[in-house]
Design a protein around this motif. Structure first.
Motif, short mmCIF file in Angstrom:
data_model
loop_
_atom_site.label_atom_id
_atom_site.label_comp_id
_atom_site.label_asym_id
_atom_site.label_seq_id
_atom_site.Cartn_x
_atom_site.Cartn_y
_atom_site.Cartn_z
N UNK A 105 -13.05 -13.12 -4.82
CA UNK A 105 -12.16 -13.70 -3.82
C UNK A 105 -11.32 -12.58 -3.23
N UNK A 106 -11.53 -12.31 -1.94
CA UNK A 106 -10.85 -11.21 -1.26
C UNK A 106 -9.97 -11.78 -0.15
N UNK A 107 -8.70 -11.42 -0.17
CA UNK A 107 -7.72 -12.03 0.74
C UNK A 107 -6.90 -10.94 1.40
N UNK A 156 -9.17 -9.66 -5.02
CA UNK A 156 -8.89 -8.43 -4.29
C UNK A 156 -7.91 -8.79 -3.18
N UNK A 157 -6.72 -8.22 -3.24
CA UNK A 157 -5.67 -8.54 -2.28
C UNK A 157 -5.40 -7.29 -1.45
N UNK A 212 -13.82 -2.46 0.70
CA UNK A 212 -13.24 -3.16 -0.44
C UNK A 212 -14.17 -4.24 -0.96
N UNK A 213 -14.73 -5.06 -0.06
CA UNK A 213 -15.58 -6.17 -0.51
C UNK A 213 -16.98 -5.70 -0.89
N UNK A 220 -7.35 -6.35 -7.67
CA UNK A 220 -5.90 -6.45 -7.62
C UNK A 220 -5.36 -6.11 -6.24
N UNK A 221 -4.14 -5.63 -6.19
CA UNK A 221 -3.51 -5.27 -4.93
C UNK A 221 -4.03 -3.92 -4.47
N UNK A 222 -4.55 -3.89 -3.26
CA UNK A 222 -5.09 -2.67 -2.64
C UNK A 222 -4.44 -2.53 -1.28
#
Length: 281
Positions: A105-107, A156-157, A212-213, A220-222
């Motif tokens: 889950x990437x946001x 992944x934020x 990233x994806x 976590x926070x990126x």
């Protein structure tokens, strides 16, 4: 490894650019959004809100490997009530994707989660948002950090900073400068312009999101950022010169926003590591 990626908010400000970056990496894309899309044959586009996305959507393609959630209303209006009103829907949608079996889950988040701060921020910097936009984004992230592990999903934020580009479709100060230039206005009132922000081009941040994806080892926070701070005055003067505009800003006529930090920039260590490990994929 090539993945099938569900992209929400595909017709928004950054959506089309992110999709192009994903396609350039060879990923498959299922795109959803409220507006009609282009007829790109490489994309399976579905015009719908996130509330309508359920298991039936994936009958013909199978479950996506990644849910990349870009959708968000009124992102340029930091104190719009919609940020709080829509928050339960965002949470419910992402939990539904994880419950269906999507494990990545990437946001997209925002630097406005942090609130007033001076200096470099990293993934451990405490958040104290001062706008409804920042409050909603921060609340969504905190809730997902608690609940997604219960469903075996990873978060992944990507916390985005100050994006430059696609000025015709944006609502930033740069977009407003172009509009006033077209209207024939000679001057535009502005704040002191001395606040320092972390600016990044739309093309670069789209590449960062795609990178990233493309991997699942770093989570976590990126931070989607450049890793350095520049005054808004410097960026505006540079923009006017590059665009060949005649309009001139009048600095100091407007008050600085109370929730804008004097100097804020991101630690780019994690995104640089991601870019390095995905450069050959």
């Amino acid at each position: 490894m090539k993945k099938m990626i569900l992209v929400t908010g595909a017709s928004g400000y950054i959506g089309p650019h992110v999709i192009n970056a994903l396609l350039a990496r060879g990923h498959g894309v299922i795109a959803t959004g409220r507006a009609p899309s282009s007829n790109d044959p490489r994309i399976r586009y579905i015009q719908c809100d996130i509330e309508a996305i359920d298991s039936a959507l994936f009958d013909s393609t199978g479950l996506p490997d990644v849910c990349l959630h870009l959708a968000w209303r009124n992102g340029f209006m930091h104190n719009a009530n919609s940020h709080i009103e829509d928050l339960p829907g965002h949470f419910a949608f992402l939990m539904r994707m994880a419950s269906l079996g999507v494990r990545q889950i990437s946001v997209v988040g925002s630097v406005h989660e942090i609130g007033y701060f001076n200096g470099e921020i990293d993934e451990h910097t405490p958040a104290n948002p001062r706008s409804l936009y920042g409050i909603a984004k921060n609340a969504l992230r905190a809730a997902l950090e608690i609940k997604l592990p219960e469903l075996g999903a990873q978060l992944q934020w990507l916390r985005l900073f100050y994006i430059l580009g696609d000025y015709e479709r944006g609502q930033s100060v740069f977009s407003k400068i172009l509009l006033k230039e077209k209207e024939g206005q000679a001057f535009i009132p502005f704040t002191s312009g001395l606040n320092k922000f972390d600016f990044i081009s739309l093309a670069e941040v789209s590449s960062q999101i795609a990178a990233m994806v493309s991997q699942s080892e770093i989570n976590g926070i990126i931070h989607g950022c450049s890793g350095r701070a520049v005054t808004i005055r410097e960026k505006i003067d540079e923009f006017i010169a590059q665009q060949g505009l005649s309009i001139r800003p009048q600095y100091g006529l407007l008050p600085d926003r109370e929730y804008d930090s004097p100097c804020i920039f991101g630690n780019a260590a994690k995104i640089n590591q991601i870019l390095q490990i995905t450069s050959s994929s």
